[in-house]
Design an enzyme around this catalytic site. Structure first.
Site, PDB file in Angstrom:
ATOM      1  N   HIS A   1       0.827  -1.192   0.000  1.00  0.00           N
ATOM      2  CA  HIS A   1       0.000   0.000   0.000  1.00  0.00           C
ATOM      3  C   HIS A   1       0.872   1.258   0.000  1.00  0.00           C
ATOM      4  O   HIS A   1       2.093   1.206   0.096  1.00  0.00           O
ATOM      5  CB  HIS A   1      -0.979   0.024   1.188  1.00  0.00           C
ATOM      6  CG  HIS A   1      -0.381   0.400   2.494  1.00  0.00           C
ATOM      7  ND1 HIS A   1      -1.123   0.802   3.567  1.00  0.00           N
ATOM      8  CD2 HIS A   1       0.901   0.429   2.933  1.00  0.00           C
ATOM      9  CE1 HIS A   1      -0.354   1.070   4.592  1.00  0.00           C
ATOM     10  NE2 HIS A   1       0.884   0.855   4.239  1.00  0.00           N
TER      11      HIS A   1
ATOM     12  N   CYS B   1       5.125   5.299   5.220  1.00  0.00           N
ATOM     13  CA  CYS B   1       3.931   4.739   4.577  1.00  0.00           C
ATOM     14  C   CYS B   1       3.488   5.593   3.390  1.00  0.00           C
ATOM     15  O   CYS B   1       2.658   5.166   2.589  1.00  0.00           O
ATOM     16  CB  CYS B   1       2.798   4.549   5.579  1.00  0.00           C
ATOM     17  SG  CYS B   1       2.802   2.911   6.357  1.00  0.00           S
TER      18      CYS B   1
ATOM     19  N   HIS C   1       5.052  -0.124  -0.488  1.00  0.00           N
ATOM     20  CA  HIS C   1       5.782  -1.006   0.430  1.00  0.00           C
ATOM     21  C   HIS C   1       4.761  -1.987   0.961  1.00  0.00           C
ATOM     22  O   HIS C   1       3.549  -1.792   0.801  1.00  0.00           O
ATOM     23  CB  HIS C   1       6.417  -0.199   1.575  1.00  0.00           C
ATOM     24  CG  HIS C   1       5.389   0.475   2.414  1.00  0.00           C
ATOM     25  ND1 HIS C   1       4.857   1.685   2.078  1.00  0.00           N
ATOM     26  CD2 HIS C   1       4.744   0.088   3.543  1.00  0.00           C
ATOM     27  CE1 HIS C   1       3.936   2.014   2.962  1.00  0.00           C
ATOM     28  NE2 HIS C   1       3.841   1.051   3.862  1.00  0.00           N
TER      29      HIS C   1
ATOM     30  N   HIS D   1       3.181  -4.848   4.021  1.00  0.00           N
ATOM     31  CA  HIS D   1       3.059  -5.235   5.431  1.00  0.00           C
ATOM     32  C   HIS D   1       2.581  -6.681   5.485  1.00  0.00           C
ATOM     33  O   HIS D   1       1.832  -7.127   4.612  1.00  0.00           O
ATOM     34  CB  HIS D   1       2.036  -4.373   6.162  1.00  0.00           C
ATOM     35  CG  HIS D   1       2.443  -2.942   6.329  1.00  0.00           C
ATOM     36  ND1 HIS D   1       3.372  -2.534   7.249  1.00  0.00           N
ATOM     37  CD2 HIS D   1       2.056  -1.825   5.669  1.00  0.00           C
ATOM     38  CE1 HIS D   1       3.519  -1.225   7.168  1.00  0.00           C
ATOM     39  NE2 HIS D   1       2.739  -0.762   6.201  1.00  0.00           N
TER      40      HIS D   1
ATOM     41  N   ASP E   1      -4.708 -10.743  -0.270  1.00  0.00           N
ATOM     42  CA  ASP E   1      -3.381 -11.340  -0.160  1.00  0.00           C
ATOM     43  C   ASP E   1      -2.560 -11.142  -1.434  1.00  0.00           C
ATOM     44  O   ASP E   1      -3.032 -11.448  -2.537  1.00  0.00           O
ATOM     45  CB  ASP E   1      -3.513 -12.836   0.149  1.00  0.00           C
ATOM     46  CG  ASP E   1      -2.196 -13.439   0.597  1.00  0.00           C
ATOM     47  OD1 ASP E   1      -1.384 -12.740   1.215  1.00  0.00           O
ATOM     48  OD2 ASP E   1      -1.991 -14.647   0.311  1.00  0.00           O
ATOM     49  N   HIS E   2      -1.352 -10.617  -1.255  1.00  0.00           N
ATOM     50  CA  HIS E   2      -0.439 -10.319  -2.368  1.00  0.00           C
ATOM     51  C   HIS E   2      -1.014  -9.289  -3.339  1.00  0.00           C
ATOM     52  O   HIS E   2      -0.698  -9.295  -4.529  1.00  0.00           O
ATOM     53  CB  HIS E   2      -0.025 -11.598  -3.113  1.00  0.00           C
ATOM     54  CG  HIS E   2       0.924 -12.457  -2.339  1.00  0.00           C
ATOM     55  ND1 HIS E   2       0.561 -13.116  -1.197  1.00  0.00           N
ATOM     56  CD2 HIS E   2       2.218 -12.747  -2.540  1.00  0.00           C
ATOM     57  CE1 HIS E   2       1.592 -13.789  -0.734  1.00  0.00           C
ATOM     58  NE2 HIS E   2       2.627 -13.582  -1.517  1.00  0.00           N
TER      59      HIS E   2
ATOM     60  N   GLU F   1      -1.017  -4.437  11.788  1.00  0.00           N
ATOM     61  CA  GLU F   1      -0.221  -4.027  10.633  1.00  0.00           C
ATOM     62  C   GLU F   1       1.267  -4.245  10.878  1.00  0.00           C
ATOM     63  O   GLU F   1       1.990  -4.690   9.989  1.00  0.00           O
ATOM     64  CB  GLU F   1      -0.477  -2.558  10.302  1.00  0.00           C
ATOM     65  CG  GLU F   1       0.169  -2.135   8.985  1.00  0.00           C
ATOM     66  CD  GLU F   1       0.040  -0.638   8.739  1.00  0.00           C
ATOM     67  OE1 GLU F   1      -0.604  -0.253   7.762  1.00  0.00           O
ATOM     68  OE2 GLU F   1       0.594   0.143   9.532  1.00  0.00           O
TER      69      GLU F   1
HETATM   70 NI    NI Z   1       2.521   1.137   5.485  1.00  0.00          NI
END
Ligand code: NI
Length: 137
Positions: free
Chosen positions: A14, A33, A39, A41, A79-80, A126
């Site tokens: 995200h 972020c 990037h 998580h 997911d992914h 997160e």
């Molecule tokens: Ni982040």
């Protein structure tokens, strides 16, 4: 009343940024972020159902069934994936843990509802140190 929790996992990319703001404002508010090139998580998702114990099964809810519901409606969607680009229910929303938690709760609420049980809340983790809980209001 008893509470039963299933822990799930997904990873996703995200970027948390406010498109109306300058790069400097975004960096100041969201830090890493807000990095432009995404990037990821590793998220842990705890889904808690509350209800009464079924005297025949001894369960509040069949956790294997609950796992499949969460996989089908949440994990496969996230997911992914890139939360900003790939996930229809996150379209045009801030890709923060808070917003994601509310969306997940709202999707699961009608799916995890029976005569003797209901969704109680979710916890979305997160990072090791940051997590959000949502109970529907
Ligand atoms: Ni982040």
């Amino acid at each position: 009343m008893i509470f039963v929790t299933r822990k799930m996992h997904f990873n996703a990319a995200h970027r948390v940024y406010q498109p109306n703001w300058s790069d400097e404002q975004n960096q100041a508010c969201f830090g890493k972020c807000a990095n432009a090139n995404w990037h990821g998580h590793n998220y842990d998702l705890f889904v808690t159902v509350k209800g009464e114990i079924n005297p025949e099964t001894g369960f509040v809810v069949d956790l294997n069934w609950m796992k499949k519901i969460i996989e089908e409606h949440i994990i496969e969607e996230l997911d992914h994936k890139n939360l900003n680009l790939d996930v229809p229910f996150m379209k045009d929303k801030m890709a923060s843990t808070e917003v994601l938690a509310v969306e997940i709760f709202n999707i699961l609420k009608p799916l995890l509802l029976g005569d003797t049980y209901a969704l109680h809340g979710i916890k979305l983790v997160e990072t090791e140190r940051n997590f959000v809980e949502y109970f529907g209001n």
